[in-house]
Each structure stands twice: as C-alpha cells, then as structure tokens.
Design an enzyme around this catalytic site. Structure first.
Site, PDB file in Angstrom:
ATOM      1  N   GLU A   1       0.683  -1.286  -0.001  1.00 25.51           N
ATOM      2  CA  GLU A   1      -0.003   0.151   0.012  1.00 25.51           C
ATOM      3  C   GLU A   1       0.910   1.119   0.218  1.00 25.51           C
ATOM      4  O   GLU A   1       0.626   2.084   0.648  1.00 25.51           O
ATOM      5  CB  GLU A   1      -1.007  -0.158   1.167  1.00 25.51           C
TER       6      GLU A   1
ATOM      7  N   GLU B   1      -5.556  -8.167  -1.574  1.00 21.38           N
ATOM      8  CA  GLU B   1      -6.094  -8.171  -0.161  1.00 21.38           C
ATOM      9  C   GLU B   1      -7.602  -7.837  -0.452  1.00 21.38           C
ATOM     10  O   GLU B   1      -7.987  -6.776  -1.325  1.00 21.38           O
ATOM     11  CB  GLU B   1      -5.465  -7.166   0.790  1.00 21.38           C
TER      12      GLU B   1
HETATM   13  C1  BGP Z   1      -4.750  -3.040   4.600  1.00 25.46           C
HETATM   14  C2  BGP Z   1      -3.328  -3.498   5.000  1.00 25.46           C
HETATM   15  C3  BGP Z   1      -3.310  -4.950   5.948  1.00 25.46           C
HETATM   16  C4  BGP Z   1      -4.780  -5.157   6.580  1.00 25.46           C
HETATM   17  C5  BGP Z   1      -5.935  -4.680   5.732  1.00 25.46           C
HETATM   18  C6  BGP Z   1      -7.187  -4.689   6.749  1.00 25.46           C
HETATM   19  O1  BGP Z   1      -4.801  -1.852   4.824  1.00 25.46           O
HETATM   20  O2  BGP Z   1      -2.402  -3.558   4.074  1.00 25.46           O
HETATM   21  O3  BGP Z   1      -2.300  -4.605   6.659  1.00 25.46           O
HETATM   22  O4  BGP Z   1      -4.711  -4.996   8.229  1.00 25.46           O
HETATM   23  O5  BGP Z   1      -5.860  -3.416   5.343  1.00 25.46           O
HETATM   24  O6  BGP Z   1      -7.209  -3.624   7.712  1.00 25.46           O
HETATM   25  P1  BGP Z   1      -7.763  -3.548   9.132  1.00 25.46           P
HETATM   26  O7  BGP Z   1      -6.789  -4.656   9.667  1.00 25.46           O
HETATM   27  O8  BGP Z   1      -7.718  -2.255   9.592  1.00 25.46           O
HETATM   28  O9  BGP Z   1      -8.963  -4.205   9.022  1.00 25.46           O
END
Ligand code: BGP
Length: 488
Positions: free
Chosen positions: A177, A383
């Site tokens: 990201e 993701e």
């Molecule tokens: C993205 C990240 C991850 C992950 C995901 C879900 O932004 O790359 O590391 O955590 O989001 O977000 P969250 O964990 O805040 O629900």
C-alpha cells in the site's frame, strides 16, 4: 452463468508478519514501528508510544504466534488448496535496527523454514518486502523515509532476501500500500513512512496533523528504493516477477454536479494514479507538477533518480480492495464516512460493515477495469475480505463459526472478479486478506476477524491460540477446487 477463471489462477491468502507472527524479540529480532502500537477500536484510534510502556498491551508482540505455529497454519492453508500465499518478511528479523551491515542468520532461518514448508505443499510464495514494519531505530535516528538514508538500508535488506530466496520465491512486492503516503492520515504516515510528522507530541496525542512536503518526499525515496531493487532483481535473470501494491481507492462523485465529478477525478489521480504511474510507467504523471505547486511541495530529486524510476518498473500490478469511497465538493451537509485509511461521505446506495467500511463488489469490477485500461499489465487482487465479529459455537462436537456474512461478501467480490475477467481484464490471482484471524492494522483488534480459520485470541491478550475451521473454510476450499466455478 458460471464464474470462469483462467487455468493456473492463483487462489490464496495474504498476511503481514507484524500482524500474525508474534515472537517480537525471538532470535535477535529488533523492534519495528508496529511493535510500538497499542490496540484501539472502531472509535478509539491506536496510540503510538516512543518506548515500551510497562503493563501496556501491544497486539503485535504475541499476535497469533504464527512464528511457533507456522507449520500448523500452512497445513490448514494447504488443506484449503492454496495455490499462493502472500506474506511479509519482517525487516527487523533480518536487520534488527536496519543499520547492521551483516544480516541476522537466525532471523533468516525462520523464513528458510517457512518457505520450505510452503514448497512442501506446492504453494507459491509471494513476499511483501515492506508491510508497515520499518525498524524503529531508523525512525529514531533519522525519522524513517523522510530521510534518503532509508534507501540504502532498504536495498541492503531487500537484496539480502532476494539473493537468498531467488530460486524459491518468484513473486515480490516492494511496498505494501505504497500510496498510503499520498493520503493525509496520521497513522498512515507512521505505518507507511516509519516517521512522525514534524510535531511528534501532537502526533502522539493522535491529533491528525499533516506534513505533505514530508510525505511526498518520503514517497519519492520509496519510489527510488523500489525501482533500484526491481532493477537489481531483473539483473539476476531469474524470471522474478516484481510488483507494486496499491490500496486502491475506488472513488465515486456523490452527485452529477461537474464540481463533484472533477473532485472525484482529482482524488482518483492523487490517491491511485500518482503512485501507480511512477511504478508502472516509470515516471511522474502529467498532473504531478501542478499538484506539487498547489501545495507548496518542493521535492528534492537527485541526479539519476528519474532514470532509475524508468529502469525499475513493475511487471504486474497488485492492490487491496475492501470498499469504495464517495466524495463531494458541493454538498457540505453530506454525512461523513470513515473507514480504513480513506474517508469521504456516505454512499446512499451501499451498506457498511460493522467497522463502517462500505461494501461494494461492483466497485471491484469497476476498479479492475479502471486499472487495466490505464496499465494493461497483469493484475492481482492481493487483499480483500470482511472484518467482522465472529461467534465461536460448538456443532457436532467441534468448534466452528457460521460466518455466512463473510461467505456472502467474498462470493460477491469473487463474482465481480469473474465479470472483470469476462470484460477482458488480465487478472492472475486473488489472495483474500487474513485467511487466518490476525491483528487488525487499523484498530489493533483481534475482534475484527477476516479468517477462514478462527484463532482463540482476544483483545485483552487472553486466549488459548487454538485454531478452528469456520464454515467459510470449507466454502473457500470448494471455490479453489473448482477454480472459481463453485463460488455460487
Ligand atoms: C490493509 C493492510 C493490511 C490489513 C488490511 C485490513 O490496509 O495492508 O495490513 O490489515 O488493510 O485492515 P484492518 O486490519 O484495519 O481491518
């Protein structure tokens, strides 16, 4: 119509070291910025400390103890039929402060074993080199990516692991990201850039202060670092696939007012295309100059930097997609929407998760088309998923979670991917986020669960760490077995 995916489509899951490994001091590991983050929740932002505070609970320190249980976890991924597993190599296991000249063999050993375990099940490894894990010592010494010093340290780390794993790992992502630094969100500056904006005290008190000069300079350093590493990997002639990773912000205008349309376009440019263009096309986009001028950003670009960007472009484009985001310039009454690192206004046509993330599968199809139209290189969704509260129940003598809401979310997004493929998009893989429950990056919670596998671990740090298969475990297994056709 049945969902169709190309042969050899990479089905799998994605994680990050700091969110699941735990063992934060094992075998000489140093501390990363994530090791100083306390837990929060949907309403309370995570607090950052400068040192470890006695008695405070740091979710990453034990996480789900994957460090000691990776064999059990990978066996479960294999049981679901994973073709690919995306994980990050914790920089601080290899270079504990980031400044050492010689890598920590014991840290490397862990990844030797983990990769060997994946190979055993013929699961293709995909490594994120940097996933919110830069060494805290580098934040202390020169405020992380604000400084050019980071480039060399990152190169040293990246080359070490690429050299070591070049025969076993073909897929690499340079920065998770990366575009988080193009957004003026305090914690994103810290996680993505390993740095504090100028006023550290305010920042620690979670006041959302911003410093765009610093953020975009840091991004420039990351672009150069990424390009140098890609150039190096290509020089090895090993057919390594080097990718970028963008938190894709699918942006809609709230109304058809031309001001809203223009605003959505402007936000799309800066949120998505600014980083994508540099990493895919090897140059700053046409709109960058005006953007810098308008904000008084004066980048230091050293001799040779722009050539390196040209030489170090990516082979494929990956992104995270959880939700879409709606913006307006003309309606100041519109209700605010917050979620992940994006914000905007509520979209009247969408519903949201328990954490306020607006669920929008069609947005994924639109995003895939939008990205492919611009770059025409292979894409991967690395993701996607639903963070939700799960209830463990006992059924037929076994513990499980009946997570139909998660199945529904994933099913709709997988169908949207099939539609995009039918549209002509070259999509090569899908790794859902957190195939096993892990610590949330945004809130630090365990309660925000994404997994197909439930982990008995809670926000106060208690729990046996036992793993249980949820209903979605069996469903995803079928999806993979049928190469997507069984999604219905
Ligand atoms: C993205 C990240 C991850 C992950 C995901 C879900 O932004 O790359 O590391 O955590 O989001 O977000 P969250 O964990 O805040 O629900």
């Amino acid at each position: 119509m049945k969902a169709k995916f190309p042969d050899g489509f990479y089905w799998g899951g994605a994680t990050a070291a700091n969110q699941l490994e735990g063992a934060h001091q094992a075998n000489g590991k140093g501390m990363s910025i994530s090791d100083l983050l306390l837990g929060g929740d949907v309403k309370t932002p995570r607090r950052i400390t400068t040192e470890i505070e006695e008695g405070a609970f740091y979710p990453s320190h034990e996480a789900i103890d994957h460090f000691h249980r990776y064999k059990e976890d990978i066996a479960l991924f294999a049981e679901m039929g994973f073709k690919l597993y995306r994980f990050s190599i914790a920089w601080t296991r290899i270079f504990p402060t980031g400044l050492e000249k010689v890598p920590n063999e014991e840290g490397l050993k862990f990844y030797d074993d983990l990769i060997a375990e994946l190979k055993k099940y013929e699961i293709e490894p995909m490594v994120s080199l940097s996933h919110y894990e830069s060494p805290i010592e580098m934040t202390k010494q020169f405020n992380g990516w604000e400084s050019r010093e980071m480039i060399e340290a990152y190169e040293r780390f990246a080359k070490t692991v690429i050299d070591r794993y070049q025969d076993d790992v073909r897929y690499w992502l340079t920065f998770n990201e990366i575009n988080i630094l193009s957004r003026d969100v305090g914690v994103g500056t810290y996680l993505g850039g390993g740095m504090y904006p100028k006023d550290i005290d305010d920042f620690l008190n979670t006041k959302n202060i911003d410093n765009s000069q610093q953020r975009f300079q840091a991004l420039h350093h990351q672009f150069v670092a990424s390009a140098r590493v890609i150039k190096y990997a290509k020089s090895l002639h090993k057919n390594l696939h080097m990718g970028c990773m963008i938190a894709y912000r699918m942006i809609y205008p709230l109304s058809s007012h031309p001001e809203d349309i223009r605003f959505a376009q402007e936000m799309t440019n800066i949120s998505n295309f600014y980083c994508g263009d540099v990493q895919v096309k090897g140059r700053y986009p046409y709109f960058a100059k005006k953007f810098w001028q308008d904000r008084g950003i004066d980048l230091t670009i050293e001799a040779g930097d722009l050539e390196v960007l040209k030489e170090g472009t990516v082979d494929f484009y990956t992104f995270s997609y959880y939700q879409s985001s709606t913006v307006t310039k003309v309606n100041d009454q519109a209700e605010k929407q917050t979620g992940n690192f994006f914000n905007g206004v509520k979209n009247p046509h969408l519903t949201a998760s328990e954490w306020g993330w607006e669920i929008d599968p069609l947005g994924l199809r639109i995003a895939l088309n939008q990205i492919y139209e611009r770059y025409e290189i292979p894409l991967m969704v690395v993701e996607n998923g639903l963070g939700a509260i799960d209830t463990l129940i006992e059924k037929n003598g076994e513990y499980t979670v009946e997570d139909d809401y998660r199945i529904d979310y994933l099913r709709r997004h997988i169908k949207a991917m099939a539609d995009a493929i039918a549209d002509g998009v070259d999509l090569i893989g899908y790794t859902s986020w957190g195939p096993i429950d892990l610590v949330s990056a945004g809130t630090g919670q365990m309660a925000k669960r994404y997994g197909f596998i439930y982990v008995d671990k809670h926000d106060n740090g208690t729990g046996s760490l036992a793993r249980y298969k949820k209903k979605s475990f069996y469903w995803y297994k079928k999806v993979i077995q049928s190469n997507g056709e069984g999604v219905n």
